[in-house]
Every structure is written in structure tokens, then in C-alpha cells.
Write an enzyme that holds these catalytic residues in place. Structure first.
Site, PDB file in Angstrom:
ATOM      1  N   CYS A 169      -1.279  -2.606  14.720  1.00  0.00           N
ATOM      2  CA  CYS A 169      -1.022  -2.431  13.284  1.00  0.00           C
ATOM      3  C   CYS A 169      -1.462  -3.663  12.494  1.00  0.00           C
ATOM      4  O   CYS A 169      -1.034  -4.776  12.775  1.00  0.00           O
ATOM      5  CB  CYS A 169       0.472  -2.174  13.086  1.00  0.00           C
ATOM      6  SG  CYS A 169       0.983  -2.174  11.378  1.00  0.00           S
ATOM      7  N   CYS A 223      -2.376   1.789   8.162  1.00  0.00           N
ATOM      8  CA  CYS A 223      -1.461   0.856   7.517  1.00  0.00           C
ATOM      9  C   CYS A 223      -1.978  -0.583   7.486  1.00  0.00           C
ATOM     10  O   CYS A 223      -2.334  -1.158   8.508  1.00  0.00           O
ATOM     11  CB  CYS A 223      -0.163   0.944   8.321  1.00  0.00           C
ATOM     12  SG  CYS A 223       1.092  -0.186   7.872  1.00  0.00           S
ATOM     13  N   CYS A 237       3.029   8.445   1.573  1.00  0.00           N
ATOM     14  CA  CYS A 237       3.495   7.492   2.581  1.00  0.00           C
ATOM     15  C   CYS A 237       3.917   6.207   1.863  1.00  0.00           C
ATOM     16  O   CYS A 237       3.143   5.630   1.097  1.00  0.00           O
ATOM     17  CB  CYS A 237       2.339   7.233   3.549  1.00  0.00           C
ATOM     18  SG  CYS A 237       2.753   6.077   4.838  1.00  0.00           S
ATOM     19  N   GLU A 241       0.830  -1.203   0.000  1.00  0.00           N
ATOM     20  CA  GLU A 241       0.000   0.000   0.000  1.00  0.00           C
ATOM     21  C   GLU A 241       0.862   1.250   0.000  1.00  0.00           C
ATOM     22  O   GLU A 241       1.928   1.282   0.603  1.00  0.00           O
ATOM     23  CB  GLU A 241      -0.852   0.036   1.272  1.00  0.00           C
ATOM     24  CG  GLU A 241      -1.803  -1.125   1.393  1.00  0.00           C
ATOM     25  CD  GLU A 241      -2.573  -1.090   2.711  1.00  0.00           C
ATOM     26  OE1 GLU A 241      -3.335  -2.031   2.932  1.00  0.00           O
ATOM     27  OE2 GLU A 241      -2.406  -0.141   3.490  1.00  0.00           O
ATOM     28  N   CYS A 269       3.738  -5.021  15.822  1.00  0.00           N
ATOM     29  CA  CYS A 269       3.166  -4.025  16.736  1.00  0.00           C
ATOM     30  C   CYS A 269       1.668  -4.318  16.870  1.00  0.00           C
ATOM     31  O   CYS A 269       0.986  -4.590  15.878  1.00  0.00           O
ATOM     32  CB  CYS A 269       3.379  -2.611  16.200  1.00  0.00           C
ATOM     33  SG  CYS A 269       5.124  -2.220  15.970  1.00  0.00           S
ATOM     34  N   CYS A 318       5.390  -7.181   7.609  1.00  0.00           N
ATOM     35  CA  CYS A 318       6.342  -6.656   8.588  1.00  0.00           C
ATOM     36  C   CYS A 318       6.534  -7.673   9.708  1.00  0.00           C
ATOM     37  O   CYS A 318       5.583  -8.339  10.118  1.00  0.00           O
ATOM     38  CB  CYS A 318       5.825  -5.340   9.167  1.00  0.00           C
ATOM     39  SG  CYS A 318       6.999  -4.583  10.323  1.00  0.00           S
TER      40      CYS A 318
HETATM   41 FE1  SF4 Z   1       5.690  -2.961  11.284  1.00  0.00          FE
HETATM   42 FE2  SF4 Z   1       3.262  -1.971  11.663  1.00  0.00          FE
HETATM   43 FE3  SF4 Z   1       5.064  -1.880  13.648  1.00  0.00          FE
HETATM   44 FE4  SF4 Z   1       5.362  -0.320  11.443  1.00  0.00          FE
HETATM   45  S1  SF4 Z   1       3.709  -0.196  12.972  1.00  0.00           S
HETATM   46  S2  SF4 Z   1       6.937  -1.535  12.480  1.00  0.00           S
HETATM   47  S3  SF4 Z   1       4.528  -1.694   9.868  1.00  0.00           S
HETATM   48  S4  SF4 Z   1       4.165  -3.744  12.730  1.00  0.00           S
END
Ligand code: SF4
Length: 345
Positions: free
Chosen positions: A118, A335, A104, A91, A115, A111
Site C-alpha cells: 500500500c 490507495c 471510497c 484521496e 501494509c 497511515c
Molecule cells: Fe493503512 Fe494501507 Fe494498510 Fe489500509 S492498506 S491499513 S491504508 S497501510
């Protein structure tokens, strides 16, 4: 076949002069077609002789990402879901500011950081993106704005899918290519790299002097950070802040700390006081972002009053803070949401 958009300027020159045996000045011409004009077909390089274009076609490809889905928000935010050459989806979001756009960018497919707030983190890590794929997003975004008569693209933030510092080589190559005044021509001050922070990578990035990173802090204590960003917290918050204290700044620059306000988790005045204890004596500013739950909520959104009170407290204690508007609420701009939806269908 060579992916020609994956060559930095010097590598393109070696390819043109060393491998194809054509005059050096052609490098600049090809570079401008690729990056300034953004062509996706060697035949459009009209100042190159036909035999040279044929020779290029036989040795190299221009790989632009395919735009799979476009979502436009009422506030002007545009989200593009891009399909890469191997079918992977990433994206990129175009965000309107005052008379221009900020884009962005993603740096990884998925990833590994996990987190907890996210959607991309929930998907897990698929692979790193190449320089060609990272900058392909810029070509796609800039092209979309141009074709649709939107204001120009001015700033870039590496804040999309993935952790940029875990794809450091391709990130640095991308930053160098972005900087080239005969190409995309984005100077250091127009690019922000957002990272949860890794010590050795930050040191390398500082030495390269290509960007000033923004650190995704999101919690005022090691304990709370470990709860909401368990992997990122592998770097202790004290070590992270000390590394940013050492980061080479230019006059008038300050380190930016991003703080995502999650309803009932890190948004109280007590958290604000802890944040002041952490940052009050540092040369920095804080970007406050209200969590955007979209239709796949992982946390509650903070109330508007809470966000304002948090900001006010920081200012009262002389910590510079800005509330970043949450754009594209109606189009899943947070995201990973669009890709997650696409994979579900
Ligand atoms: Fe990865 Fe999402 Fe954490 Fe960014 S916010 S480092 S994309 S898990």
C-alpha cells in the site's frame, strides 16, 4: 471559531439553543442546509433571518475540503485529491456501479499500519481526520457527481487512506451523522467499514450497531499475513476471526473478508486451500481483489487466469467468493498513489 460540520446533531442543537439562544427548530433547518443541500456559505441559508446568518458567521465556519486534482478514468471512476484546512492531502474515489456511484473514503492522513502493498502505508501516519473532514469527502463527492450530471451516490466504503478503527471516535461520530435521515441519510446497509481488525475496537463497533465491517485479511495464515501486513498481524489471525464470529449480525448478514491477490505471494491454489480451511465453516463471504500495481508497483499483479482459478476453487469448496473489478486502472486509483505523485512533484 466552531467548525460547524464537526458537530453531531445534539451538539449542533446545544450550540444553537444553548450558546446562540435561538429556537430549537432552527437546528433542523441549519442541519438540512449543511448536510442535505451541502451549502458552504451561511448566506445561502435563505430561510434564516439575515441577523441570524451574521451571528452564525461570527461564531462558526463551514469548512469544505478544496478539490485540488480530479482524475477521471475511462471506466467512469473519478478520483479527487482533497486539500484539508491545514494543507494536508487526502484521496477519495468515486466508483461507478450499475446506475449509481460508491465512494471510497479516507479516515486518516497517511497511515501507521505500513501494509507492504500500500502506497499510503509507505507514507507513514500524519494525523487523524476529524468528522468534518471525513464527511467533507462525501459532500465533495456528492457535489461533484451532481454538478457533472453523473448518477447518484448510493454507497460508502471506508477503504481509503488510513485505518478507520484507529480513528474510532471520529469514525463512530461520522457513522451516526451519516445515518441521520434529515441529513446525508446513509443507512447501515449502505456503509462498509474496511479494517485490518483490532479486537477491542471491533467490540465497540459491534455494540454501536452502525455498520458491518469488512476485514482486510489478505493472507490465509498468520505467518504470511505477518510478512505482508506486519503491524496488522499484531492481532493474531485466530483471535481476529474469533472476534468476527462474535460480531453481532442481522438476519442474512455475513462477514466479508477482503483478500488482495498479490502475484506469486498469496494467489496459488495452495493458498486458496488454506483459506478454505480457515473460512470454510464460517458465515462469511470473500471479496477477491486483484492487486493494481499502477505506476508504483510494490508487487506483481496476479494473472487473470490465477484470479479466476482462485475464485473457482473457493466456490468448489462452498466458500462464497466475488471478484471485485479493479476500477480506475488508468488513474492510479489504488490507495495513496495520487497523493504520492503529488508530493513527488
Ligand atoms: Fe493503512 Fe494501507 Fe494498510 Fe489500509 S492498506 S491499513 S491504508 S497501510
Amino acid at each position: 471559531m466552531i467548525d460547524i460540520l464537526d458537530l453531531e446533531y445534539d451538539a449542533l442543537e446545544s450550540f444553537v439553543v444553548g450558546e446562540m439562544g435561538i429556537p430549537r427548530f432552527r437546528t433542523a433547518q441549519i442541519w438540512q442546509w449543511l448536510w442535505q443541500k451541502g451549502v458552504d456559505d451561511f448566506d445561502l441559508m435563505t430561510n434564516l433571518a439575515k441577523n441570524l446568518r451574521e451571528e452564525l458567521k461570527s461564531r462558526a465556519v463551514i469548512r469544505h475540503p478544496q478539490v485540488d486534482v480530479v482524475q477521471t478514468s475511462r471506466d467512469g471512476t473519478v478520483k479527487l485529491l482533497l486539500r484539508l484546512d491545514d494543507g494536508a492531502l487526502v484521496e477519495t474515489v468515486l466508483i461507478p456501479m450499475d446506475g449509481y456511484y460508491t465512494q471510497c473514503l479516507s479516515t486518516q492522513v497517511g497511515c501507521a499500519m505500513g501494509c507492504t502493498f500500500c502506497n499510503t502505508g509507505l507514507m507513514g501516519f500524519e494525523r487523524n481526520m476529524t468528522m468534518s473532514e471525513i464527511l467533507g469527502q462525501v459532500l465533495a463527492g456528492r457535489g461533484y457527481l451532481l454538478r457533472n450530471g453523473f448518477p447518484p451516490l448510493k454507497n460508502l466504503v471506508f477503504m481509503g487512506m488510513g485505518e478507520p478503527l484507529l480513528n474510532l471516535d471520529n469514525l463512530i461520530r461520522s457513522l451516526k451523522t451519516l445515518n441521520n435521515p434529515d441529513g446525508l441519510n446513509f443507512s447501515r446497509r449502505r456503509i462498509t467499514v474496511s479494517s485490518v481488525g483490532f479486537l477491542s475496537q471491533l467490540e465497540i463497533l459491534g455494540r454501536e450497531d452502525l455498520t458491518l465491517p469488512a476485514i482486510s485479511l489478505h493472507a490465509p495464515t498468520q505467518e504470511l499475513r505477518a510478512k505482508i501486513m506486519p503491524k496488522a498481524a499484531g492481532t493474531h489471525i485466530d483471535d481476529l476471526l474469533a472476534a468476527m464470529d462474535r460480531y453481532p449480525l442481522r438476519p442474512r448478514e455475513r462477514v466479508t473478508y477482503e483478500y488482495l491477490l498479490l502475484g506469486g505471494v498469496n494467489d496459488s491454489l495452495e493458498h486458496a486451500a488454506q483459506l478454505v480451511r480457515l473460512l470454510g465453516h464460517r458465515k462469511c463471504k470473500v471479496n477477491l481483489i486483484a492487486y493494481n500495481p499502477g505506476d508504483r508497483p510494490l508487487y506483481d499483479a496476479p494473472s487473470e487466469a490465477t484470479v479466476l482459478a482462485f475464485e473457482k476453487y473457493l466456490w468448489k469448496k462452498k466458500v462464497t467468493a466475488t471478484i471485485r473489478r479493479s476500477m480506475g486502472q488508468d488513474i492510479k486509483a489504488a490507495c495513496g498513489q495520487l497523493k504520492a505523485d503529488q508530493q513527488k512533484d
